[in-house]
Design a protein around this motif. Structure first.
Motif, PDB file in Angstrom:
ATOM      1  N   GLU A  31     -39.694 -14.837  -0.933  1.00  0.00           N
ATOM      2  CA  GLU A  31     -38.646 -14.158  -1.710  1.00  0.00           C
ATOM      3  C   GLU A  31     -37.760 -15.170  -2.435  1.00  0.00           C
ATOM      4  O   GLU A  31     -37.399 -14.977  -3.587  1.00  0.00           O
ATOM      5  CB  GLU A  31     -37.800 -13.285  -0.779  1.00  0.00           C
ATOM      6  CG  GLU A  31     -36.653 -12.571  -1.434  1.00  0.00           C
ATOM      7  CD  GLU A  31     -37.073 -11.490  -2.427  1.00  0.00           C
ATOM      8  OE1 GLU A  31     -36.288 -11.188  -3.343  1.00  0.00           O
ATOM      9  OE2 GLU A  31     -38.192 -10.947  -2.299  1.00  0.00           O
ATOM     10  N   ARG A  79     -38.653 -16.667  -5.890  1.00  0.00           N
ATOM     11  CA  ARG A  79     -38.495 -15.867  -7.104  1.00  0.00           C
ATOM     12  C   ARG A  79     -37.281 -16.360  -7.893  1.00  0.00           C
ATOM     13  O   ARG A  79     -36.269 -16.732  -7.301  1.00  0.00           O
ATOM     14  CB  ARG A  79     -38.327 -14.399  -6.750  1.00  0.00           C
ATOM     15  CG  ARG A  79     -39.548 -13.804  -6.076  1.00  0.00           C
ATOM     16  CD  ARG A  79     -39.273 -12.425  -5.584  1.00  0.00           C
ATOM     17  NE  ARG A  79     -38.510 -11.655  -6.568  1.00  0.00           N
ATOM     18  CZ  ARG A  79     -38.758 -10.403  -6.882  1.00  0.00           C
ATOM     19  NH1 ARG A  79     -39.728  -9.758  -6.283  1.00  0.00           N
ATOM     20  NH2 ARG A  79     -38.016  -9.763  -7.765  1.00  0.00           N
ATOM     21  N   PRO A  80     -37.350 -16.370  -9.215  1.00  0.00           N
ATOM     22  CA  PRO A  80     -36.221 -16.860 -10.020  1.00  0.00           C
ATOM     23  C   PRO A  80     -34.940 -16.043  -9.843  1.00  0.00           C
ATOM     24  O   PRO A  80     -33.849 -16.561 -10.029  1.00  0.00           O
ATOM     25  CB  PRO A  80     -36.717 -16.767 -11.465  1.00  0.00           C
ATOM     26  CG  PRO A  80     -38.074 -16.189 -11.439  1.00  0.00           C
ATOM     27  CD  PRO A  80     -38.491 -15.974 -10.023  1.00  0.00           C
ATOM     28  N   ASP A  81     -35.057 -14.780  -9.455  1.00  0.00           N
ATOM     29  CA  ASP A  81     -33.881 -13.927  -9.294  1.00  0.00           C
ATOM     30  C   ASP A  81     -33.430 -13.818  -7.834  1.00  0.00           C
ATOM     31  O   ASP A  81     -32.721 -12.889  -7.467  1.00  0.00           O
ATOM     32  CB  ASP A  81     -34.159 -12.537  -9.864  1.00  0.00           C
ATOM     33  CG  ASP A  81     -35.328 -11.840  -9.166  1.00  0.00           C
ATOM     34  OD1 ASP A  81     -36.123 -12.519  -8.491  1.00  0.00           O
ATOM     35  OD2 ASP A  81     -35.447 -10.604  -9.296  1.00  0.00           O
ATOM     36  N   ALA A  82     -33.806 -14.787  -6.995  1.00  0.00           N
ATOM     37  CA  ALA A  82     -33.477 -14.739  -5.566  1.00  0.00           C
ATOM     38  C   ALA A  82     -31.963 -14.776  -5.351  1.00  0.00           C
ATOM     39  O   ALA A  82     -31.246 -15.505  -6.040  1.00  0.00           O
ATOM     40  CB  ALA A  82     -34.127 -15.898  -4.830  1.00  0.00           C
ATOM     41  N   ARG A  83     -31.505 -13.996  -4.407  1.00  0.00           N
ATOM     42  CA  ARG A  83     -30.083 -13.948  -4.070  1.00  0.00           C
ATOM     43  C   ARG A  83     -29.672 -15.207  -3.304  1.00  0.00           C
ATOM     44  O   ARG A  83     -30.464 -15.779  -2.565  1.00  0.00           O
ATOM     45  CB  ARG A  83     -29.786 -12.715  -3.224  1.00  0.00           C
ATOM     46  CG  ARG A  83     -30.078 -11.410  -3.937  1.00  0.00           C
ATOM     47  CD  ARG A  83     -29.674 -10.179  -3.112  1.00  0.00           C
ATOM     48  NE  ARG A  83     -29.609 -10.357  -1.685  1.00  0.00           N
ATOM     49  CZ  ARG A  83     -30.481  -9.818  -0.823  1.00  0.00           C
ATOM     50  NH1 ARG A  83     -31.482  -9.090  -1.244  1.00  0.00           N
ATOM     51  NH2 ARG A  83     -30.328 -10.009   0.469  1.00  0.00           N
ATOM     52  N   LYS A 139     -31.270 -17.606   0.033  1.00  0.00           N
ATOM     53  CA  LYS A 139     -31.474 -19.063  -0.004  1.00  0.00           C
ATOM     54  C   LYS A 139     -30.851 -19.725   1.233  1.00  0.00           C
ATOM     55  O   LYS A 139     -31.422 -20.645   1.799  1.00  0.00           O
ATOM     56  CB  LYS A 139     -30.894 -19.654  -1.285  1.00  0.00           C
ATOM     57  CG  LYS A 139     -31.641 -19.223  -2.530  1.00  0.00           C
ATOM     58  CD  LYS A 139     -31.013 -19.764  -3.784  1.00  0.00           C
ATOM     59  CE  LYS A 139     -31.757 -19.262  -5.007  1.00  0.00           C
ATOM     60  NZ  LYS A 139     -31.184 -19.762  -6.247  1.00  0.00           N
TER      61      LYS A 139
END
Length: 135
Positions: free
Chosen positions: A64, A67-71, A75
């Motif tokens: 997850e 992904r470039p839009d990971a929250r 992280k």
């Protein structure tokens, strides 16, 4: 467990097939990460402690976070997993695990050099530049 409570994990890692994926249907990326992680030396300790679920949750979270839009909160979770599963230096130390030298690497009998290593100071890096007196 070795003397002092440290466990030495073999450098060649875990050689058996990975355990069965314990979560809902995995993605291709999750299976790729899963297979790679279960070949690491740390996987022997995970197997002994029955940590298949924890490793799977890490894999899902890691997939997850890629992904470039990971929250941001996802992280941060990855860092916690790295430490708890012994995949970071801090985690290896906290778990009291070390990885044995690879069998093809010679083991040093003692210190390579008795001379202390001196780091260059800022003064060592300075360079004298001639001035242009005629300009």
């Amino acid at each position: 467990m070795e003397r002092g409570g440290w466990r030495t994990l073999p450098a060649e890692g875990r050689t058996d097939d990975p355990p069965e994926w314990p979560l809902t249907e995995p993605s291709a990326r999750e299976l790729e990460l899963w297979d790679g992680l279960w070949a690491k030396p740390q996987a022997l300790a995970w197997e002994d402690m029955g940590q298949e679920l924890e490793v799977a949750l890490f894999v899902r979270t890691l997939a997850e976070v890629e992904r470039p839009d990971a929250r941001v909160d996802i992280k941060k979770m990855v860092r916690g997993y790295l430490d708890s599963l012994g995949l970071s230096v801090a985690g290896m130390n906290r778990n009291r695990w070390k990885i044995a030298p690879a069998t093809d690497e010679p083991v040093a009998a003692g210190p390579v050099s008795a001379a202390p290593v001196r780091r260059p100071s800022a003064r060592d890096r300075l360079k004298v530049v001639p001035s242009d007196e005629g300009s």
